[in-house]
Design a protein around this motif. Sequence first.
Motif, mmCIF file in Angstrom:
data_model
loop_
_atom_site.group_PDB
_atom_site.id
_atom_site.type_symbol
_atom_site.label_atom_id
_atom_site.label_comp_id
_atom_site.label_asym_id
_atom_site.label_seq_id
_atom_site.Cartn_x
_atom_site.Cartn_y
_atom_site.Cartn_z
ATOM 1 N N ASP A 83 4.150 -9.970 2.005
ATOM 2 C CA ASP A 83 3.144 -9.963 3.061
ATOM 3 C C ASP A 83 2.842 -11.381 3.524
ATOM 4 O O ASP A 83 2.736 -11.647 4.726
ATOM 5 C CB ASP A 83 1.876 -9.274 2.542
ATOM 6 N N ASP A 84 2.716 -12.316 2.578
ATOM 7 C CA ASP A 84 2.470 -13.712 2.950
ATOM 8 C C ASP A 84 3.656 -14.306 3.717
ATOM 9 O O ASP A 84 3.473 -15.079 4.657
ATOM 10 C CB ASP A 84 2.205 -14.544 1.693
ATOM 11 N N ALA A 85 4.877 -13.955 3.307
ATOM 12 C CA ALA A 85 6.059 -14.466 4.012
ATOM 13 C C ALA A 85 6.134 -13.921 5.433
ATOM 14 O O ALA A 85 6.565 -14.621 6.356
ATOM 15 C CB ALA A 85 7.325 -14.087 3.243
ATOM 16 N N ARG A 139 4.609 -8.687 -5.868
ATOM 17 C CA ARG A 139 5.750 -8.805 -4.952
ATOM 18 C C ARG A 139 5.337 -8.379 -3.539
ATOM 19 O O ARG A 139 5.775 -8.987 -2.558
ATOM 20 C CB ARG A 139 6.920 -7.951 -5.449
ATOM 21 N N LEU A 140 4.505 -7.356 -3.435
ATOM 22 C CA LEU A 140 4.005 -6.943 -2.124
ATOM 23 C C LEU A 140 3.226 -8.079 -1.466
ATOM 24 O O LEU A 140 3.388 -8.347 -0.272
ATOM 25 C CB LEU A 140 3.120 -5.699 -2.282
ATOM 26 N N HIS A 141 2.395 -8.773 -2.232
ATOM 27 C CA HIS A 141 1.634 -9.887 -1.675
ATOM 28 C C HIS A 141 2.553 -11.017 -1.214
ATOM 29 O O HIS A 141 2.307 -11.636 -0.167
ATOM 30 C CB HIS A 141 0.651 -10.408 -2.721
ATOM 31 N N ARG A 192 9.984 -1.466 1.133
ATOM 32 C CA ARG A 192 10.326 -1.704 -0.268
ATOM 33 C C ARG A 192 9.106 -2.045 -1.119
ATOM 34 O O ARG A 192 8.770 -1.322 -2.050
ATOM 35 C CB ARG A 192 11.345 -2.837 -0.375
ATOM 36 N N SER A 193 8.415 -3.137 -0.795
ATOM 37 C CA SER A 193 7.362 -3.635 -1.671
ATOM 38 C C SER A 193 6.207 -2.644 -1.811
ATOM 39 O O SER A 193 5.794 -2.314 -2.929
ATOM 40 C CB SER A 193 6.833 -4.971 -1.148
ATOM 41 N N GLN A 194 5.675 -2.189 -0.673
ATOM 42 C CA GLN A 194 4.538 -1.294 -0.762
ATOM 43 C C GLN A 194 4.913 0.063 -1.364
ATOM 44 O O GLN A 194 4.161 0.588 -2.197
ATOM 45 C CB GLN A 194 3.904 -1.115 0.623
ATOM 46 N N PRO A 195 6.050 0.660 -0.990
ATOM 47 C CA PRO A 195 6.436 1.906 -1.673
ATOM 48 C C PRO A 195 6.607 1.742 -3.180
ATOM 49 O O PRO A 195 6.229 2.633 -3.951
ATOM 50 C CB PRO A 195 7.752 2.278 -0.991
ATOM 51 N N LEU A 196 7.162 0.606 -3.614
ATOM 52 C CA LEU A 196 7.315 0.392 -5.051
ATOM 53 C C LEU A 196 5.957 0.224 -5.723
ATOM 54 O O LEU A 196 5.742 0.707 -6.843
ATOM 55 C CB LEU A 196 8.190 -0.831 -5.309
ATOM 56 N N SER A 197 5.043 -0.477 -5.062
ATOM 57 C CA SER A 197 3.700 -0.606 -5.608
ATOM 58 C C SER A 197 3.009 0.752 -5.686
ATOM 59 O O SER A 197 2.349 1.076 -6.689
ATOM 60 C CB SER A 197 2.881 -1.565 -4.740
ATOM 61 N N ALA A 198 3.175 1.561 -4.632
ATOM 62 C CA ALA A 198 2.587 2.901 -4.646
ATOM 63 C C ALA A 198 3.227 3.772 -5.725
ATOM 64 O O ALA A 198 2.535 4.560 -6.389
ATOM 65 C CB ALA A 198 2.755 3.554 -3.272
ATOM 66 N N ASP A 199 4.528 3.625 -5.915
ATOM 67 C CA ASP A 199 5.203 4.400 -6.965
ATOM 68 C C ASP A 199 4.710 3.986 -8.347
ATOM 69 O O ASP A 199 4.573 4.830 -9.252
ATOM 70 C CB ASP A 199 6.714 4.203 -6.872
#
Length: 480
Positions: free
Chosen positions: A233-235, A228-230, A103-110
């Motif tokens: 990732d931290d969680a 949100r990706l960060h 979710r997070s990384q694909p949304l960031s890439a999008d």
Amino acid sequence: MAHPPIPPAEPAARSTAPAPARPAGVPAQTPPVQPSPVPPTAPPAGRGAWAVGREQLRTVTTTEPGRLRILGAVLALLVVAFGAVTALEVTGRASAADDVVGRSQPLSADAAALYRSLADADTTAASGFLAGTLEPAGSRERYAEDVATASRLLVKAAAHTDGSPESTREITVLGEQLPRYTGLVERARAANRQGLPLGGAYLRYANQQMTTVLLPAAERLYAAETERLHRDDDAARAWPYASLALGLVALAALGWAQRRTYVRTHRVFNHGLLAATAATGAVLLWLLAAHTVARAELNNARAHGQESLQVLNTARISSLTARANENLTLVARGAVLTEDGKGDKYEADYTAGMGALKAALASARELADDDAGRGPVGEAAARAGEWSQRHKDARAKDDDGDYEGALDRIVGPKGSTGESFDQVDAALERALAHEQAEFTRSAGDARDALSALPLGAAALGILGAAGAVLGVNRRLSEYR
């Protein structure tokens, strides 16, 4: 001789006559004393149910069977709690790792792709405008594809923002302003086909809308999704301190219980307690190993995937910005000046964009960890240098009054800055694809390292608790 039967004596009537006088010297007879009924025993004052319960508990703890029962209950509770807390904490971290991958990384890439699509649409519109009154079909198709991609990514982002106010606000701005931008571009095209100078004004206004409204909104959307990706990732990488502490406590309690059994019975092994210790130790080692592997893979994904992707996205966006300003330099022909009024604004913006491109390519080369990643970045850097040289030649032609010669070096099919830009863009696309694959692989490995642990910890916790109970019951059976 027969005698008549003697009737039973009648009870003597109570006489009211005075009792005969007792002779002197005869003591008086004392009537027997009847015993009084014993009242029921009442509990001592102040001893209620809690006091009685404490007394019973004190009685239980003073006997070995009672102490064994308490020990078995405590050990079982510790082992079950360890398994449950481990399953709960690892489930949260596995879910966060899954969000990073799915979710997070694909949304960031999008969001980055949305920015690139908008910037490329602006660049392509300017290139098609410079080509003349009859815009090339390839340029028009590329512009239409960029707009369609941006629209599709907007819809996808709106469906997956999860109510984020920052993302929702930027998506709303983009959804409202994109049709206005495309309308301005169509007006510029229509005027250009008629040979009207007004087309250049419409194109400059469209570029202004893109650079001051659309692209900043897309950049803020990208920043929100990256944040949100960060967080995810931290969680995912946070250490499960509660599980580790509870596991160590459970192991210590089981070790103490086995030593107690050995001191009292001189038996080296209690099979049940040994099985509980083995199960607890296995969960603890599994937890340490899985989380260490997950953190290592997430670190690798961040260092060699996520950070590289951010730098490469910056490089690609800088190249698109530089290309759009390079085209607008010829469209405006010096009509738009810098704030100090001493130079061409678009030329100054082109120079800034190329500087950002070269700096980002240098950072990307340092972050690349293999030849497959360094190769495309090196090629992009070489083509960017070639682009800068061709741009200088084009500016020299334009400064000498040879507009057609400058135009050919900007949008010509061979030896032009447009050719160099396409080569830079293609190399950056290959580099992005490689780093995206690296990120997905590393983050996926981190997720897989944690995926089976929650169920395994719960199962082993139950088995360990059962072993502790059976081990203690084996000792209790010796007292029956």
